[in-house]
Design a protein around this motif. Structure first.
Motif, PDB file in Angstrom:
ATOM      1  N   GLY A  49     -54.050 -32.325  -8.873  1.00 53.32           N
ATOM      2  CA  GLY A  49     -54.141 -31.218  -7.938  1.00 53.32           C
ATOM      3  C   GLY A  49     -55.215 -31.356  -6.883  1.00 53.32           C
ATOM      4  N   TYR A  50     -55.935 -32.485  -6.880  1.00 50.68           N
ATOM      5  CA  TYR A  50     -56.946 -32.714  -5.851  1.00 50.68           C
ATOM      6  C   TYR A  50     -56.578 -33.948  -5.051  1.00 50.68           C
ATOM      7  CZ  TYR A  50     -59.533 -29.117  -8.191  1.00 50.68           C
ATOM      8  OH  TYR A  50     -59.895 -27.922  -8.734  1.00 50.68           O
ATOM      9  N   TYR A  51     -56.823 -33.871  -3.753  1.00 46.33           N
ATOM     10  CA  TYR A  51     -56.361 -34.888  -2.813  1.00 46.33           C
ATOM     11  C   TYR A  51     -57.458 -35.225  -1.819  1.00 46.33           C
ATOM     12  CZ  TYR A  51     -51.927 -33.244  -4.617  1.00 46.33           C
ATOM     13  OH  TYR A  51     -50.909 -32.890  -5.449  1.00 46.33           O
ATOM     14  N   TYR A  52     -57.335 -36.417  -1.255  1.00 50.37           N
ATOM     15  CA  TYR A  52     -58.141 -36.776  -0.095  1.00 50.37           C
ATOM     16  C   TYR A  52     -57.277 -36.485   1.123  1.00 50.37           C
ATOM     17  CZ  TYR A  52     -61.462 -39.155  -3.088  1.00 50.37           C
ATOM     18  OH  TYR A  52     -62.403 -39.448  -4.038  1.00 50.37           O
ATOM     19  N   TYR A  53     -57.795 -35.685   2.024  1.00 53.05           N
ATOM     20  CA  TYR A  53     -57.149 -35.412   3.303  1.00 53.05           C
ATOM     21  C   TYR A  53     -57.912 -36.193   4.360  1.00 53.05           C
ATOM     22  CZ  TYR A  53     -54.402 -31.514   1.440  1.00 53.05           C
ATOM     23  OH  TYR A  53     -53.510 -30.739   0.738  1.00 53.05           O
ATOM     24  N   THR A  54     -57.197 -36.982   5.157  1.00 50.21           N
ATOM     25  CA  THR A  54     -57.805 -37.782   6.199  1.00 50.21           C
ATOM     26  C   THR A  54     -57.190 -37.401   7.536  1.00 50.21           C
ATOM     27  OG1 THR A  54     -58.190 -39.607   4.667  1.00 50.21           O
ATOM     28  CG2 THR A  54     -58.214 -40.153   6.991  1.00 50.21           C
ATOM     29  N   GLY A  64     -64.289 -24.499   0.981  1.00 49.34           N
ATOM     30  CA  GLY A  64     -63.703 -23.247   1.434  1.00 49.34           C
ATOM     31  C   GLY A  64     -63.011 -23.373   2.785  1.00 49.34           C
ATOM     32  N   TYR A  65     -63.359 -24.416   3.560  1.00 49.15           N
ATOM     33  CA  TYR A  65     -62.736 -24.630   4.868  1.00 49.15           C
ATOM     34  C   TYR A  65     -61.316 -25.144   4.657  1.00 49.15           C
ATOM     35  CZ  TYR A  65     -62.007 -26.330   9.621  1.00 49.15           C
ATOM     36  OH  TYR A  65     -61.514 -26.547  10.882  1.00 49.15           O
ATOM     37  N   ARG A  66     -60.349 -24.592   5.371  1.00 48.39           N
ATOM     38  CA  ARG A  66     -58.959 -25.031   5.248  1.00 48.39           C
ATOM     39  C   ARG A  66     -58.642 -26.070   6.319  1.00 48.39           C
ATOM     40  NH1 ARG A  66     -54.201 -22.689   2.831  1.00 48.39           N
ATOM     41  NH2 ARG A  66     -52.410 -23.762   3.700  1.00 48.39           N
ATOM     42  N   LEU A  67     -58.211 -27.254   5.873  1.00 43.62           N
ATOM     43  CA  LEU A  67     -57.870 -28.355   6.771  1.00 43.62           C
ATOM     44  C   LEU A  67     -56.425 -28.204   7.226  1.00 43.62           C
ATOM     45  CD1 LEU A  67     -59.331 -31.183   4.530  1.00 43.62           C
ATOM     46  CD2 LEU A  67     -60.407 -30.214   6.579  1.00 43.62           C
ATOM     47  N   GLY A  68     -56.134 -28.631   8.430  1.00 43.25           N
ATOM     48  CA  GLY A  68     -54.762 -28.621   8.933  1.00 43.25           C
ATOM     49  C   GLY A  68     -54.366 -30.012   9.385  1.00 43.25           C
ATOM     50  N   GLY A  69     -53.145 -30.417   9.079  1.00 39.67           N
ATOM     51  CA  GLY A  69     -52.641 -31.718   9.510  1.00 39.67           C
ATOM     52  C   GLY A  69     -53.273 -32.865   8.748  1.00 39.67           C
ATOM     53  N   GLY A  70     -53.158 -34.057   9.319  1.00 41.38           N
ATOM     54  CA  GLY A  70     -53.724 -35.241   8.691  1.00 41.38           C
ATOM     55  C   GLY A  70     -52.825 -35.805   7.602  1.00 41.38           C
ATOM     56  N   SER A  71     -53.359 -36.729   6.858  1.00 42.60           N
ATOM     57  CA  SER A  71     -52.649 -37.377   5.751  1.00 42.60           C
ATOM     58  C   SER A  71     -53.241 -36.911   4.437  1.00 42.60           C
ATOM     59  CB  SER A  71     -52.797 -38.901   5.839  1.00 42.60           C
ATOM     60  OG  SER A  71     -52.233 -39.394   7.024  1.00 42.60           O
ATOM     61  N   ARG A  72     -52.389 -36.795   3.431  1.00 42.86           N
ATOM     62  CA  ARG A  72     -52.843 -36.376   2.104  1.00 42.86           C
ATOM     63  C   ARG A  72     -52.577 -37.497   1.118  1.00 42.86           C
ATOM     64  NH1 ARG A  72     -50.449 -31.279  -1.288  1.00 42.86           N
ATOM     65  NH2 ARG A  72     -48.954 -32.804  -2.000  1.00 42.86           N
ATOM     66  N   ILE A  73     -53.609 -37.849   0.366  1.00 43.33           N
ATOM     67  CA  ILE A  73     -53.516 -38.920  -0.625  1.00 43.33           C
ATOM     68  C   ILE A  73     -54.019 -38.376  -1.954  1.00 43.33           C
ATOM     69  CG2 ILE A  73     -54.276 -41.253  -1.242  1.00 43.33           C
ATOM     70  CD1 ILE A  73     -55.188 -40.721   2.081  1.00 43.33           C
ATOM     71  N   ALA A  74     -53.237 -38.526  -3.010  1.00 45.37           N
ATOM     72  CA  ALA A  74     -53.701 -38.099  -4.338  1.00 45.37           C
ATOM     73  C   ALA A  74     -54.994 -38.837  -4.666  1.00 45.37           C
ATOM     74  CB  ALA A  74     -52.638 -38.384  -5.391  1.00 45.37           C
ATOM     75  N   SER A  75     -55.961 -38.115  -5.211  1.00 43.79           N
ATOM     76  CA  SER A  75     -57.262 -38.730  -5.492  1.00 43.79           C
ATOM     77  C   SER A  75     -57.151 -39.889  -6.480  1.00 43.79           C
ATOM     78  CB  SER A  75     -58.244 -37.687  -6.014  1.00 43.79           C
ATOM     79  OG  SER A  75     -57.787 -37.126  -7.226  1.00 43.79           O
ATOM     80  N   THR A  76     -56.096 -39.913  -7.277  1.00 46.05           N
ATOM     81  CA  THR A  76     -55.906 -40.974  -8.267  1.00 46.05           C
ATOM     82  C   THR A  76     -55.049 -42.133  -7.752  1.00 46.05           C
ATOM     83  OG1 THR A  76     -54.008 -39.771  -9.139  1.00 46.05           O
ATOM     84  CG2 THR A  76     -56.140 -39.377 -10.201  1.00 46.05           C
ATOM     85  N   ASP A  77     -54.563 -42.068  -6.502  1.00 38.85           N
ATOM     86  CA  ASP A  77     -53.677 -43.085  -5.925  1.00 38.85           C
ATOM     87  C   ASP A  77     -54.504 -44.195  -5.279  1.00 38.85           C
ATOM     88  OD1 ASP A  77     -51.814 -44.622  -4.561  1.00 38.85           O
ATOM     89  OD2 ASP A  77     -50.958 -42.941  -3.432  1.00 38.85           O
ATOM     90  N   SER A  78     -54.842 -45.225  -6.057  1.00 42.32           N
ATOM     91  CA  SER A  78     -55.712 -46.289  -5.553  1.00 42.32           C
ATOM     92  C   SER A  78     -55.068 -47.053  -4.400  1.00 42.32           C
ATOM     93  CB  SER A  78     -56.124 -47.243  -6.672  1.00 42.32           C
ATOM     94  OG  SER A  78     -55.009 -47.840  -7.269  1.00 42.32           O
TER      95      SER A  78
END
Length: 112
Positions: A49-54, A64-78
């Motif tokens: 349930g946690y991701y890296y947004y780039t 608390g800041y809400r990010l918009g757009g970008g790419s989402r990568i699962a934190s466990t996806d090496s």
């Protein structure tokens, strides 16, 4: 036949703009599935349930800041992390900077 000054100026402008897009900074933040920034340690422990947004978010985004757009990568996806220019394992600090470029928004995966 010589090229006109207007054509040369337009070509120079297009080239300069294209090169500027190549060096665009991308920031990475740890966030939940809704794109809300959380403390970066949440992405370290492999919790689902946690991701890296780039993306081009700017620096200094706090939890608390809400990010918009970008790419989402699962934190466990090496593999996804490596494709996004992040270390494939280990800690990534919120606000981590990588260079963007052509196609930079296309890397990463949703990871579930």
């Amino acid at each position: 036949m010589p090229l006109g000054r207007g054509y040369l100026a337009l070509a120079a402008l297009a080239t300069t703009g294209g090169l500027a897009a190549c060096g665009r900074e991308q920031q990475t933040y740890c966030a939940d599935q809704n794109g809300v920034v959380v403390p970066d340690v949440r992405c370290d422990d492999g919790s689902p349930g946690y991701y890296y947004y780039t993306g081009s978010y700017g620096r200094g985004r706090r939890p608390g800041y809400r990010l918009g757009g970008g790419s989402r990568i699962a934190s466990t996806d090496s593999n996804g992390r490596a494709r996004a220019g992040l270390p494939s394992t280990g800690h990534v600090s919120n606000g981590h900077v990588t260079s963007g470029g052509f196609g930079s928004s296309g890397h990463g995966s949703s990871g579930g």
